[in-house]
Design an enzyme around this catalytic site. Structure first.
Site, mmCIF file in Angstrom:
data_model
loop_
_atom_site.group_PDB
_atom_site.id
_atom_site.type_symbol
_atom_site.label_atom_id
_atom_site.label_comp_id
_atom_site.label_asym_id
_atom_site.label_seq_id
_atom_site.Cartn_x
_atom_site.Cartn_y
_atom_site.Cartn_z
ATOM 1 N N CYS A 189 0.486 -0.983 -0.127
ATOM 2 C CA CYS A 189 0.347 0.354 0.137
ATOM 3 C C CYS A 189 1.044 1.328 -0.100
ATOM 4 O O CYS A 189 1.686 1.145 0.632
ATOM 5 C CB CYS A 189 -0.631 0.163 0.708
ATOM 6 S SG CYS A 189 -1.917 1.527 0.869
ATOM 7 N N CYS A 234 -0.819 4.865 7.329
ATOM 8 C CA CYS A 234 -1.199 4.577 7.986
ATOM 9 C C CYS A 234 -0.025 3.830 8.848
ATOM 10 O O CYS A 234 0.266 2.761 8.648
ATOM 11 C CB CYS A 234 -2.660 3.991 7.732
ATOM 12 S SG CYS A 234 -3.377 4.687 6.347
ATOM 13 N N CYS A 263 -17.831 -9.627 3.630
ATOM 14 C CA CYS A 263 -16.985 -8.735 3.186
ATOM 15 C C CYS A 263 -15.389 -8.798 2.212
ATOM 16 O O CYS A 263 -15.090 -9.894 3.207
ATOM 17 C CB CYS A 263 -16.797 -7.561 4.521
ATOM 18 S SG CYS A 263 -15.901 -6.241 3.478
#
Length: 384
Positions: free
Chosen positions: A54, A58, A98
């Site tokens: 990614c 974060c 999900c």
């Protein structure tokens, strides 16, 4: 529905340390939960459909290219692989499923894989469908809805005032724009965050009331599981009684939301997971998490049954995206919704939930770029 407590009372409750007083707070939250949802539950299971590499920073995530940790990697799953994991989740007793990907957006090809996966899950299972795929436009949100997705997950992660400590490349307002796009497309919202990132009690209250303003259908509660090599990798686990207390406070601030206990619950709560359920939880992330292991599904089911809650699958799992508001309960025995989808002549389904210990590979990094916000990466040193 407005919060059941004020900011001042929430902060006062946040200062409780006596366990008897915390248990009384838990009972107050339990009563609020039962009053609105009776014995209904909402069990979700996930698949990490694309992992690693990614570009965002974060501070809690080992998938970030700014983390010194080895990166958990695998390419985008095919729609058929997504369906296989959905079938396993259904067989394990999940109500919803999900599809999760890393990063703040998907390429056209990867987005098409999610859409086709959603179509297959809608066609071949009785599961409700959710997606967590980063930032998106209203156009993409509408495409998700047309493919059969009913709810989209996109966290704010923490309070606005603390957010710059969590990420400098993903803006708080950008997260709100995605949530607005999801709602504009007619989809339900799943919005929560992570406790124990270093925020103050005042900022926890701030986050809870910010969530009350957003008014999501579902609120996932995560507890930081410090990953070595990430910005927050040197933090201690949260005290389990402290975690239970704040779950109860959040429940009283968001009385109508579906609360789900997610990442870090096994490491932070341990045996107090049962008390956390009583603090107002509607469901958990059943099985494993994106990159770490969770409880066995049967352990989670037993934990909810101990409180008199109904974990059985229902026939409208797919048609009603909010099971806690379903019109009525079945009388008598709940039918086996899994076997109804299996061909008797076909080989038995091998129930294999998403398993990060077996399905991820880890890539060592030869170098790690400095964090854009100038803060250090703590934990493991870069690989040589």
């Amino acid at each position: 529905m407005p919060p059941l407590i004020t900011r001042a009372e929430a902060l006062r409750l946040g200062g409780l340390t006596d366990r008897a007083e915390i248990e009384a707070l838990v009972e107050r939250a339990w009563n609020a939960r039962v009053e609105r949802f009776a014995d209904a539950t909402d069990m979700c299971s996930l698949v990490n459909a694309k992992s690693g590499g990614c570009a965002e920073d974060c501070g809690f995530c080992a998938q970030s290219r700014f983390a010194e940790a080895e990166t958990p990697m695998h390419a985008m799953m095919s729609a058929e692989q997504i369906l296989e994991h959905a079938r396993a989740a259904e067989a394990a007793g999940a109500h919803r499923f999900c599809m999760v990907t890393q990063g703040q957006g998907l390429s056209k090809r990867d987005f098409e894989a999610v859409l086709e996966g959603a179509r297959l899950v809608a066609e071949h299972t009785n599961l409700k469908r959710c997606a967590s795929i980063g930032h998106m436009s209203t156009k993409r949100a509408r495409q998700l809805k047309e493919a059969g997705i009913q709810r989209v997950h996109h966290n704010v992660e923490t309070a606005r005032s603390y957010y710059p400590e969590v990420s400098s490349t993903v803006q708080y307002d950008g997260r709100l724009r995605t949530i607005d796009a999801v709602r504009e497309a007619g989809l339900e919202t799943c919005v929560g965050g992570i406790l124990n990132l270093g925020e103050t009690p005042e900022q926890r209250v701030e986050m809870a009331f910010e969530l009350a303003t957003i008014d999501p259908t579902s609120v996932p509660i995560n507890l930081l599981n410090p990953r070595p090599g990430t910005k927050f990798g040197d933090r201690d686990f949260m005290d389990p009684w402290e975690a239970v207390k704040w779950i109860a406070i959040f429940r009283l601030i968001l009385p109508e939301a579906l609360f789900r206990l997610c990442g870090g619950r096994t490491e932070n709560l341990g045996d107090l997971q049962r008390l956390a359920v009583r603090a107002g939880i509607n469901g958990v992330m059943l099985g494993n998490f994106l990159t770490t292991l969770g409880n066995l599904p049967e352990e989670d089911h037993a934990m909810f049954r101990e409180h008199g809650l109904n974990v059985a699958p229902q026939p409208d799992n797919g048609s009603n995206p909010r099971p806690d508001n379903r019109a009525g309960w079945l009388e008598g025995e709940t039918p086996d919704v899994v076997s109804a989808h299996l061909d008797a002549a076909a080989p038995a389904l091998e129930v294999t939930l998403w398993d990060p210990s077996k399905q991820l590979r880890y890539r060592r990094k030869s170098s790690v770029p400095p964090r854009p916000d100038g803060s250090p990466n703590r934990g493991l040193a870069p690989a040589a």
